[in-house]
Each structure stands twice: as C-alpha cells, then as structure tokens.
Motif scaffolding. Structure first.
Motif, short mmCIF file in Angstrom:
data_model
loop_
_atom_site.label_atom_id
_atom_site.label_comp_id
_atom_site.label_asym_id
_atom_site.label_seq_id
_atom_site.Cartn_x
_atom_site.Cartn_y
_atom_site.Cartn_z
N GLY A 101 0.81 -1.59 0.02
CA GLY A 101 0.35 0.16 0.00
C GLY A 101 1.26 0.96 0.21
O GLY A 101 0.37 2.48 -0.06
N ASP A 137 1.48 5.76 2.74
CA ASP A 137 0.72 5.17 2.35
C ASP A 137 -0.61 5.38 1.78
O ASP A 137 -1.25 6.58 2.44
CB ASP A 137 0.34 4.36 4.24
N LEU A 144 -6.44 -3.15 0.77
CA LEU A 144 -5.71 -3.31 -0.03
C LEU A 144 -5.73 -5.12 0.03
O LEU A 144 -6.02 -5.77 0.38
CB LEU A 144 -4.57 -3.28 0.69
N ASP A 187 -2.07 -7.06 -1.50
CA ASP A 187 -0.72 -6.81 -1.88
C ASP A 187 -0.49 -7.49 -2.44
O ASP A 187 -1.36 -8.83 -3.37
CB ASP A 187 -0.43 -6.51 -0.15
N SER A 247 -6.97 -0.61 -2.79
CA SER A 247 -5.46 -0.71 -3.84
C SER A 247 -5.10 -1.83 -3.48
O SER A 247 -5.17 -2.90 -3.22
CB SER A 247 -4.86 0.08 -2.63
N ASP A 252 -1.47 -3.67 -5.12
CA ASP A 252 -0.05 -3.34 -5.23
C ASP A 252 0.74 -3.32 -6.52
O ASP A 252 -0.54 -4.69 -7.47
CB ASP A 252 0.59 -3.75 -4.65
#
Length: 457
Positions: free
Chosen positions: A138, A169, A184, A186, A211, A213
C-alpha cells in the motif's frame, strides 16, 4: 473463462491534469487501441469524428481545484463518459497521487464518480513500473535520478509547492479526503495466487475502494486481471495510467490484443518552441540540457502575474524575444523557474502573498499566459511542433491554443508522448505537441521532441 473485448469503447477516462491524461492515452494508443483525448467535453459531432476510438478521454484541471469546484464541474463530463457505455470508466490521477483534502481531492472525485458510474467496487492502481512508480503493501515509491524513494521522502513530492506528500501509505493519504472504506490486495497475495481471495476478503469487509499493489510485470498483469475479470459488467477505477498499463498487460497475457504494436517514430523538425511553468528538478535539468545544446532561454518574470496588465506586457516581451531567437535559427524556451531552489520560486510566492492573490489564480494566470505566448510564436513562425512543460501549467496553456483534442503520434519518454492536436476551427489543427509533466522525461527530453524521438540502439 476470459472475458472477451466487446465492440465499441473499452475505456472512458477523465484526467485530473493534461499531462497525466496524455500518459493514459499513450498506454492505450501504443498498445494498438485507437484513443482520443478531448480537452473539453466534446459535442456529439466531435465524438462522431472519432467514431472508431476504443478509448475516449477528457483532460481536466481538477488536480489544482478545490472540492467545491469538483462538485460543480465533474458531474457533467462524468455523465458524458458514462453515456458511452464503456466497460471501464477511470478517474485518472497523477502517478505520485498529487492531492490534498482542500485541493485536487482524489477522494472527493471518487465520491462523485461512484454516484454516476455503475460498479460494485472501485479498484485503485497508482503504481506503474514503466514510469518508475512502485507500490508495496500500500506504500507508493517513485524513482528520481535513478534512485527509488518512499513518496514522503521523495525529493520533489515531499517539497511539492501545492500538495507536498507527507504520507506514502495511499490508504491513509486517501482517508484524509473521503470516508469511503479503503482496503488492499498486496503483492504477496498476488504472487501466491491468492489475489481473488484477498479481494473477496476486502469486499466482504465493506471496502468501497480496493488498492492493488504493483511491483513488476507479474503484479501489473494480475492487477489488470482483477479489474477486468472481477470488476463486474462495469468498473469505475481510480489511479494513474497504471490502470491502463495493468489492463493492457493482462489483455496481452490473455491473448486479447497483440503482444506488440507497430513502433511509431516521427521525423525531426528544423525548429520547435517550448514553454515551461514547471518548478521540478527534472524540468530544471531538461532546461539546462536544452540551453547547453543551443536553445534560446527566455526567463519569464512570473512575479508580474499579480498585475494582469504588467503580466500581459511580460508575455509580449517573451514572445518578441522568441521571434528574434527563431530569426537567428535557435529554438526558444520560455520558462518561469529552473527548479524548486530557483530564487524565482520564492519571489513569486512572496509577490502573490503580498497582494493577497489566491495561489491557484496565479497558477492559472501563468499557465494561460504561457499558452498565449506559445500560440503567437507557433502561428507567426509557422512551427509544426511544440512543448508545454508542467502538470498544472499544461491544462491552462493548452486551452489557449484553440484545439479541442489530441491523439498520440509517437513515444518519447514514458508518460509524455508526442501528440497531434485537433480542432475544427483553428490554424493549429495538426500541430505536434508534447505535454510534459514536471517529473517526466530524461534530461534530453526537449531535444528528443525536436528530433522526433531518440536513435534506437
């Protein structure tokens, strides 16, 4: 089962500044997908002129505007883009996430978009390895001078004059701008083949924005897969041109588009003109390189923006010097500052504060003045190629040219292609134009524009 690419527009995007918008166009166009970027909301007639486009964008200036402006100005173009029926709608933000609660609020833009575009969840992709942007757990990292920096320690972004970054972040940064829940997926989950499970957990927990990665080619394509295959019948995404890069990476991996598009390159031109309102170190290096290679530097006294009449005279002076330089066989480069440590930056700030002028108004006035200068220089000298440098500058400057759309012609540096300008009622229809963000490009960028690219190894 892989979703096929439907007919008609695949992606509709709104860019929060002009340079970033051209970066999104670049990714799609050089993947072989016809793309048009409008500089204002297009009429039905102008849309019909680009009926074959697979991606349609509108470039805006939201990055430099407050939330109240967004409330007034964003719904119109958002509704127009929603009417196109594309599978992907995208609010295109800067790859360094330039934003704050009071200016350029990405959170507020997402709130508005989620009320207009259909979609169950909003994927967020900000990283783009092709641009030197990486996201890990993140946190966003960006390259500068060959080194990677966490964004809140980045030599440019930590000192940005309008939106200095003090939080890497992105979930925490975004939480200052919106109450929408952010979660997130990741890179560890992605690389273990657990991206779907991580997405399911985030959505079950109530995340509105997820979000993703991106660290490398594998995670880029996986982000694209999650958007395309798990986004539902319509997706409203937020992020940089990393959204388009992720989709293209997945479409190529899935065999939906060719792995390679034909390479494009333009012929060199005899002369170009450059205007710059950027204060970034990268642009400062590009200005220095250009001056060392024969460009005629014309420093603009930006303090005069506080007085419209005085600033108009300053623009006239710069135009006169540019015409003289062209007469001597040199390329004019009009600039307001050479990097963040240039004393001109502090002088402008003091002048603006001294008369109580809103900094945003000063920035708009500077960009518009540079655009007027460029228009007069190009028309009087019959130039066919030009550059506007500066993310906030580019929008206001480009609107002074009388054009209404851009299409990508050839790559230069990631994030800043050479474009062709379009406009039904302007003498600048067909002008080749590069819009360069402050942090974009190698030191020889301006020379590369003049040469139509760089020699291939």
């Amino acid at each position: 089962m892989t979703r096929p690419l439907p007919d008609g527009p695949l992606v509709a995007f709104y860019g929060d500044d002009f340079t970033g918008s051209s970066a999104a166009m670049e990714v799609l166009a050089f993947a072989g997908l016809e793309t048009v970027l409008f500089l204002t909301s297009p009429s039905p007639e102008r849309l019909a002129a680009f009926a074959g486009a697979r991606a349609i964008g509108i470039a805006g200036v939201a990055r430099s505007q407050p939330p109240a402006w967004m409330d007034r100005e964003l719904p119109g173009p958002f509704r127009l883009l929603a009417s196109l029926g594309s599978r992907i709608a995208h609010y295109k933000a800067c790859s360094t996430f330039d934003s704050a609660p009071h200016v350029g609020s990405i959170g507020r833009a997402v709130e508005i978009g989620r009320g207009i575009f259909p979609g169950d969840w909003t994927p967020m992709v900000v990283a783009d390895p092709g641009m030197g942007r990486y996201q890990s757990f993140g946190h966003l990292f960006a390259m500068a001078d060959g080194r990677g920096y966490r964004l809140d320690r980045h030599p440019t972004m930590a000192r940005h004059p309008v939106t200095p970054m003090d939080e890497a972040d992105l979930g925490c940064h975004l939480a200052r701008q919106t109450a929408l829940p952010v979660d997130l997926v990741d890179f560890v989950a992605m690389k273990r083949g657990e991206g779907d499970a991580a997405l399911d957990r985030a959505r079950k927990a109530g995340a509105a924005i997820v979000s993703l990665d991106v660290l490398d080619a594998e995670t880029l394509a996986e982000a694209g897969r999650l958007i395309w295959e798990r986004g539902g019948s319509h997706v409203f995404a937020v992020g940089s041109q990393g959204v388009e890069a992720a989709l293209v990476a997945y479409w190529r991996a899935a065999g939906l588009i060719p792995a390679e598009a034909p390479a494009a390159r333009c012929a060199p031109v005899e002369r170009i003109a450059v205007v710059s309102g950027s204060v970034s170190p990268a642009t400062a290096g590009q200005i220095a390189h250009a001056l060392e290679h024969g460009f005629a530097g014309i420093r603009l006294d930006a303090r005069r923006v506080v007085d419209p009449d005085a600033f108009a005279r300053e623009i006239d002076r710069a135009v006169g010097e540019a015409r003289a330089a062209l007469g001597e066989g040199r390329d004019p480069l009009i600039y307001s500052a050479a990097g963040p440590d240039d004393p001109a930056v502090a002088s402008l700030r003091e002048a603006v504060a001294g008369v109580g002028l809103d900094p945003g108004t000063a920035s708009d006035r500077l960009g518009a003045g540079l655009g007027r200068a460029l228009r007069e220089i190009v028309l009087s000298a019959g130039l066919t190629r030009a550059v506007i440098a500066g993310g906030d500058t580019s929008g206001h400057a480009a609107l002074q040219l009388g054009i209404d759309a851009l299409s990508a012609v050839a790559p230069l540096d990631p994030g800043s292609p050479l474009c062709r300008a379009h406009g039904p009622d302007t003498a600048l229809d067909g002008l080749e134009l590069a819009l360069k963000g402050g942090q974009v490009g190698r030191p020889d960028f301006f020379l590369a524009v003049k040469q139509g690219g760089r020699a291939r190894p």
